[in-house]
Design an enzyme around this catalytic site. Structure first.
Site, PDB file in Angstrom:
ATOM      1  N   ASP A  31      -2.238  61.513 -83.217  1.00  0.00           N
ATOM      2  CA  ASP A  31      -1.644  60.796 -82.089  1.00  0.00           C
ATOM      3  C   ASP A  31      -0.831  59.611 -82.581  1.00  0.00           C
ATOM      4  O   ASP A  31      -1.367  58.555 -82.894  1.00  0.00           O
ATOM      5  CB  ASP A  31      -2.755  60.305 -81.153  1.00  0.00           C
ATOM      6  CG  ASP A  31      -3.390  61.449 -80.383  1.00  0.00           C
ATOM      7  OD1 ASP A  31      -2.649  62.161 -79.679  1.00  0.00           O
ATOM      8  OD2 ASP A  31      -4.619  61.628 -80.496  1.00  0.00           O
ATOM      9  N   ASP A 171      -4.693  68.231 -73.581  1.00  0.00           N
ATOM     10  CA  ASP A 171      -5.078  67.103 -74.435  1.00  0.00           C
ATOM     11  C   ASP A 171      -5.697  65.958 -73.647  1.00  0.00           C
ATOM     12  O   ASP A 171      -5.031  65.329 -72.837  1.00  0.00           O
ATOM     13  CB  ASP A 171      -3.820  66.612 -75.173  1.00  0.00           C
ATOM     14  CG  ASP A 171      -4.102  65.468 -76.140  1.00  0.00           C
ATOM     15  OD1 ASP A 171      -5.280  65.147 -76.379  1.00  0.00           O
ATOM     16  OD2 ASP A 171      -3.118  64.900 -76.657  1.00  0.00           O
TER      17      ASP A 171
HETATM   18  C1  DX5 Z   1      -4.639  60.375 -75.820  1.00  0.00           C
HETATM   19  C2  DX5 Z   1      -4.458  61.307 -76.971  1.00  0.00           C
HETATM   20  C3  DX5 Z   1      -5.522  62.366 -77.130  1.00  0.00           C
HETATM   21  C4  DX5 Z   1      -6.910  61.837 -77.300  1.00  0.00           C
HETATM   22  C5  DX5 Z   1      -7.933  62.934 -77.345  1.00  0.00           C
HETATM   23  O1  DX5 Z   1      -3.536  59.526 -75.752  1.00  0.00           O
HETATM   24  O2  DX5 Z   1      -3.229  61.981 -76.864  1.00  0.00           O
HETATM   25  O3  DX5 Z   1      -5.166  63.211 -78.202  1.00  0.00           O
HETATM   26  O4  DX5 Z   1      -7.032  61.073 -78.442  1.00  0.00           O
HETATM   27  O5  DX5 Z   1      -9.183  62.371 -77.552  1.00  0.00           O
HETATM   28  P1  DX5 Z   1     -10.408  62.557 -76.550  1.00  0.00           P
HETATM   29  O6  DX5 Z   1     -10.890  63.960 -76.731  1.00  0.00           O
HETATM   30  O7  DX5 Z   1     -11.371  61.522 -77.008  1.00  0.00           O
HETATM   31  O8  DX5 Z   1      -9.893  62.320 -75.156  1.00  0.00           O
HETATM   32 ZN    ZN Z   2      -2.815  63.632 -78.297  1.00  0.00          ZN
END
Ligand code: DX5
Ligand code: ZN
Length: 208
Positions: A31, A171
């Site tokens: 990310d 996501d």
């Molecule tokens: C949020 C990100 C995601 C997130 C996923 O901005 O794009 O990829 O980190 O993590 P979890 O599973 O903890 O929501």
């Molecule tokens: Zn993400």
């Protein structure tokens, strides 16, 4: 369903990558945040290169940035499967798509929870992946937004009816129960559920 593990919320990212090498995760989800498109700043190009050198899995890059081209230009010659950018940046969409293809990676386009899926229509025959955000971009560990389920179903219909060659990735906020509700997707990005657990292997197996 394939799993792309987000290491955003991991307390020790290098250690996490080493553990993930021995699991069934298909990708490592990175990310990237620029402090403009979202508040936080995450993952410098050097960090991505370091991760690339440790990871046996291909990288799945999620650019939450105002100027995707500036990042894409620095991602050449890495073990990357997808580079995904947000449609909400609005500018140079075709140029960004072409640039990602030019350096040899698959193209993903992401939409925020409040963005209508119709904005994707002009690009569906040019891209490889749609990333449907199921939380507001910017942070890990948030709660899954339920209307994502209908969005995914709708997209699946559009893709199948028109025979587009596009994968659906979801996501944010996914765990072993939520994943059952988004079976029309091809890839689930899972972060905290995996990286906050003691046994990555077992936790990933519960998702498959
Ligand atoms: C949020 C990100 C995601 C997130 C996923 O901005 O794009 O990829 O980190 O993590 P979890 O599973 O903890 O929501
Ligand atoms: Zn993400």
């Amino acid at each position: 369903m394939q799993i792309s593990t987000s290491i955003l919320n991991s307390n020790n990212r290098e250690e996490s990558i080493k553990k993930l090498n021995f699991t069934k995760t298909k990708y490592i989800h990175i990310d990237v945040m620029d402090g403009l498109f979202v508040e936080d700043t995450q993952f410098t190009i050097d960090e991505i290169k370091k991760i690339n050198s440790i990871s046996k899995k291909k990288l799945d890059i999620h650019l939450m940035v105002e100027n995707p081209l500036a990042y894409i230009n620095k991602c050449e010659n890495l073990n990357i499967k997808y580079i995904t950018f947000h449609i909400e940046v609005e500018k140079n969409i075709n140029e960004i798509i072409n640039k990602i293809k030019e350096i040899g990676y698959k193209v993903g386009v992401a939409i925020k929870p409040d963005t209508n899926i119709n904005v994707l229509t002009p690009y569906l025959d040019k891209i490889d992946l749609i990333l449907v955000m199921s939380v507001e971009p910017g942070k890990g560990g948030q709660q899954f937004i339920e209307n994502t389920i209908d969005k995914v179903k709708e997209l699946r219909k559009i893709i199948d009816n028109n025979k587009y060659k596009v994968q659906i990735e979801v996501d944010g906020g996914i765990n072993n129960e939520i994943i059952q509700k988004i079976k029309e997707a091809n890839i689930s990005v899972v972060g905290s559920y995996i990286t906050k657990s003691d046994n990555y292997k077992e936790q990933i197996n519960k998702l498959l």
